[in-house]
Design a protein around this motif. Structure first.
Motif, PDB file in Angstrom:
ATOM      1  N   LEU A   1     -51.641  48.758   5.443  1.00 49.69           N
ATOM      2  CA  LEU A   1     -52.303  47.474   5.139  1.00 49.69           C
ATOM      3  C   LEU A   1     -51.425  46.268   5.363  1.00 49.69           C
ATOM      4  O   LEU A   1     -52.098  45.010   5.353  1.00 49.69           O
ATOM      5  CB  LEU A   1     -52.937  47.738   3.660  1.00 49.69           C
TER       6      LEU A   1
ATOM      7  N   SER B   1     -48.830  43.054   6.174  1.00 49.28           N
ATOM      8  CA  SER B   1     -48.784  42.145   7.425  1.00 49.28           C
ATOM      9  C   SER B   1     -47.439  42.206   8.087  1.00 49.28           C
ATOM     10  O   SER B   1     -47.139  41.715   9.100  1.00 49.28           O
ATOM     11  CB  SER B   1     -49.156  40.783   7.137  1.00 49.28           C
TER      12      SER B   1
ATOM     13  N   ALA C   1     -55.739  37.948  -4.751  1.00 45.01           N
ATOM     14  CA  ALA C   1     -56.119  37.952  -3.280  1.00 45.01           C
ATOM     15  C   ALA C   1     -57.468  37.481  -3.323  1.00 45.01           C
ATOM     16  O   ALA C   1     -57.820  36.583  -2.300  1.00 45.01           O
ATOM     17  CB  ALA C   1     -56.179  39.269  -2.670  1.00 45.01           C
TER      18      ALA C   1
ATOM     19  N   ARG D   1     -57.467  33.923  -3.314  1.00 39.09           N
ATOM     20  CA  ARG D   1     -56.501  33.137  -2.617  1.00 39.09           C
ATOM     21  C   ARG D   1     -55.576  32.557  -3.348  1.00 39.09           C
ATOM     22  O   ARG D   1     -55.359  31.175  -2.941  1.00 39.09           O
ATOM     23  CB  ARG D   1     -57.525  32.439  -1.488  1.00 39.09           C
TER      24      ARG D   1
ATOM     25  N   ASN E   1     -48.717  36.747   6.203  1.00 42.72           N
ATOM     26  CA  ASN E   1     -49.919  36.214   5.420  1.00 42.72           C
ATOM     27  C   ASN E   1     -50.028  36.642   3.995  1.00 42.72           C
ATOM     28  O   ASN E   1     -50.214  37.837   3.755  1.00 42.72           O
ATOM     29  CB  ASN E   1     -51.212  37.147   6.419  1.00 42.72           C
TER      30      ASN E   1
ATOM     31  N   ASN F   1     -52.027  36.219   1.404  1.00 45.07           N
ATOM     32  CA  ASN F   1     -53.259  36.899   0.890  1.00 45.07           C
ATOM     33  C   ASN F   1     -53.499  38.249   1.336  1.00 45.07           C
ATOM     34  O   ASN F   1     -53.759  39.158   0.580  1.00 45.07           O
ATOM     35  CB  ASN F   1     -54.423  35.945   1.008  1.00 45.07           C
ATOM     36  N   ARG F   2     -52.891  38.484   2.478  1.00 44.52           N
ATOM     37  CA  ARG F   2     -52.895  39.887   3.068  1.00 44.52           C
ATOM     38  C   ARG F   2     -51.911  40.598   2.393  1.00 44.52           C
ATOM     39  O   ARG F   2     -52.221  41.781   1.821  1.00 44.52           O
ATOM     40  CB  ARG F   2     -52.891  39.936   4.354  1.00 44.52           C
ATOM     41  N   GLU F   3     -50.908  40.029   2.182  1.00 45.82           N
ATOM     42  CA  GLU F   3     -49.713  40.931   1.042  1.00 45.82           C
ATOM     43  C   GLU F   3     -50.285  41.198  -0.352  1.00 45.82           C
ATOM     44  O   GLU F   3     -49.537  42.101  -0.742  1.00 45.82           O
ATOM     45  CB  GLU F   3     -48.526  39.957   1.341  1.00 45.82           C
TER      46      GLU F   3
ATOM     47  N   VAL G   1     -53.316  41.823  -1.082  1.00 46.17           N
ATOM     48  CA  VAL G   1     -54.286  42.882  -0.908  1.00 46.17           C
ATOM     49  C   VAL G   1     -53.507  44.166  -0.725  1.00 46.17           C
ATOM     50  O   VAL G   1     -53.753  45.053  -1.493  1.00 46.17           O
ATOM     51  CB  VAL G   1     -55.261  42.575   0.374  1.00 46.17           C
ATOM     52  N   ALA G   2     -52.505  44.176   0.162  1.00 47.87           N
ATOM     53  CA  ALA G   2     -51.609  45.412   0.377  1.00 47.87           C
ATOM     54  C   ALA G   2     -50.805  45.841  -0.655  1.00 47.87           C
ATOM     55  O   ALA G   2     -50.860  47.057  -1.048  1.00 47.87           O
ATOM     56  CB  ALA G   2     -50.682  45.028   1.674  1.00 47.87           C
TER      57      ALA G   2
END
Length: 546
Positions: A57, A59, A110, A113, A273, A275-277, A279-280
């Motif tokens: 997941l 980035s 996340a 944001r 990224n 916000n992707r981090e 989530v991951a």
């Protein structure tokens, strides 16, 4: 475009990087589990599930996610509060609940944001915080090196208790620790990013197993469960008690993940990224929680290994996770012979890097204010504890920002001799010219209720010192002027006029100009005292005197 043969080469490179990284990551993961006061198997679980989920997941192409020394000591602090008696069953349940909360908070961040929150801790404060963490970790592990037990209170009392316990040192335990230390230090010196931890662990096991040192008093890890981690359920009644600690751990997990991810972005690779981090790492912790792992985040040193040995993608982390699984299934009985002193040395060697006296010195040479922030964050950890130290670190950052915002500088502007260059007067430019009767002042930053009195006091003092006929406020460096500051400008203009001093404004950006018009200050000044820039003000003044 890459050739068809490049894909197999990349796969082979990631395979070798993953296997090599596992020789570093897995011993350190087990060691960090002991820092948290947990069985070494928890470290293996953390190097398996969270690492695998992040690989799917995240980035970052190469970021390695498992336990870190910082997260381990923060987890230890929280577990010590909730399970002071160290009951094994309760520890596992609390760890599951804590890791679940960390993951949930990262996921919530996340959704909202809040990726920018990673920037809330300034670099000097982070240097101080990590240095304090490093000192705490090292002191926490020293009793295991000497084979002694001490009563844990706080950093300085623990240091005192350790000194009192030294006469009871187990010389065999210390000998095992010193052998491991020599191996690790030599390997890291001669062969950086080598599988030094694996070699140290192997030698420690060989010494105990070959010579039966455990029967002579050298403490070992003991039985490790073989096979896959079992499903562990959280205790939702602990949520409120664990929430503050989980927030601190989540913040540090994200901060370390972002810092490590950004540090190892290769040329041509996509930027991290935030916000992707979130989530991951959030899903990595959520998934890991049900498998008994402790809170996880991106690790700088282990990511450096992946990059240095040729890792190109997250397949390297997937291979490391597979090696963790193989270790759980096949090598658990062998690891039961691992000396606690060896794990303590692994922790110490790889935590010393958290203490950065060179960075303190560099910060102090450049900016003493930031040096004080770093020192405050470090002392906050040592005096109040690790989780409270996060609060101290954030407060130090925010207070530092507030002090800078509340005390912006107002510069007197001069002209470089023979050139059309305007710049602040400074000792290194003693020949810069000023125009008699004209004082050009340049405030910088945003003018608002917190700093307007400070700025006004500087302007009054400079007017008193220079006794000009005309004061030009060069507003070209002012991004915004808040209502309180606008009212202060209007009052200041009236007071200046009463003393025979004319106030002009120059260089207003469109937003500031609009606010100046709305509040009536533009009408109060008139068009002749609203100039396009400071140069226009100089020309107008000189023409009026000519």
């Amino acid at each position: 475009m890459s050739s068809p043969a490049s894909a197999p080469r990349r796969s082979l490179s990631d395979l070798l990087a993953g296997v090599t990284a596992s020789a570093v990551v897995l011993p350190k993961a087990m060691a960090y589990a002991t820092v948290a006061g947990l069985p070494v198997a928890i470290g293996l679980y953390t190097a398996f599930v969270p690492m695998l989920l992040y690989a799917l997941l995240g980035s970052s192409r190469v970021l390695s996610v498992s336990s870190t020394s910082t997260l381990a000591i923060l987890t230890a602090t929280q577990l010590g509060v909730v399970v002071p008696d160290g009951d094994p069953g309760q520890l596992l349940m609390v760890t599951t609940t804590l890791t679940l909360l960390v993951g949930a908070m990262l996921m919530l961040a996340a959704v909202l944001r809040l990726g920018f929150v990673a920037n809330f801790i300034s670099l000097p404060v982070l240097v101080g915080f990590k240095s304090g963490i490093g000192l705490v970790i090292i002191l926490d592990q020293l009793p295991k090196l000497f084979g002694v037990h001490i009563q844990k209170e706080n950093f300085f009392m623990d240091l005192y208790h350790l000194g009192q316990a030294l006469p009871e040192t187990s010389w065999l335990t210390l000998g095992v620790a010193l052998v491991t230390l020599v191996v690790l230090v030599f390997m890291e010196w001669r062969f950086p990013h080598s599988p030094a931890p694996l070699l140290g662990v192997g030698i420690g096991i060989a010494l105990v197993w070959g010579w039966g040192l455990n029967e002579a008093g050298v403490a070992i890890v003991g039985a490790i469960p073989t096979g896959l981690p079992s499903l562990t359920m959280p205790d939702l009644e602990l949520v409120l008690q664990l929430l503050p600690g989980a927030a601190g751990i989540a913040l540090m997990s994200f901060t370390e993940t972002i810092a490590a991810g950004r540090a190892f972005v290769g040329e041509g690779e996509p930027e991290i990224n935030p916000n992707r981090e979130l989530v991951a790492t959030g899903l990595a912790n959520l998934g890991g929680a049900f498998c008994g792992s402790m809170p996880a985040g991106g690790g700088t040193s282990q990511t450096a290994v992946v990059r240095s040995v040729g890792g190109l993608s997250q397949w390297a982390s997937a291979v490391t996770a597979a090696m963790a699984l193989a270790t759980m299934i096949f090598l658990a009985p062998l690891l039961s012979w691992l000396p606690n002193a060896t794990l303590a040395v692994v922790v110490i060697v790889y935590s010393v890097g958290l203490i950065q006296p060179g960075e303190f010195r560099k910060i102090g040479q450049i900016r003493m204010m930031e040096f004080r922030w770093a020192a405050t964050a470090c002392l906050g950890v040592l005096l109040f504890g690790t989780l409270q130290g996060i609060v101290v670190a954030i407060l130090a950052s925010l207070l530092g920002l507030a002090s800078q915002t509340a005390q912006p500088q107002v510069y007197v502007i001069g002209r470089k001799p023979g050139e059309d260059v305007l710049r602040p007067l400074a000792e290194r430019h003693p020949d810069d010219e000023t125009i008699p009767g004209l004082l050009i002042l340049r405030p910088e930053g945003r003018l608002f209720f917190i700093n307007v009195q400070y700025v006004a006091a500087q302007i009054r003092q400079l007017i008193e010192t220079h006794q000009p006929e005309v004061v030009v406020l060069d507003m070209s460096r002012v991004q915004d002027v808040e209502y309180s500051a606008l009212m202060m400008l209007m009052e200041g203009e009236q007071h200046a006029r009463a003393r025979g001093v004319n106030l002009w404004l120059a260089g207003l950006n469109p937003g500031v100009l609009e606010n100046v018009r709305r509040c009536g200050l533009a009408s109060q000044l008139g068009a002749s005292r609203m100039l396009f820039n400071a140069r226009a003000a100089i020309r107008q003044y000189q023409q009026g005197k000519g």
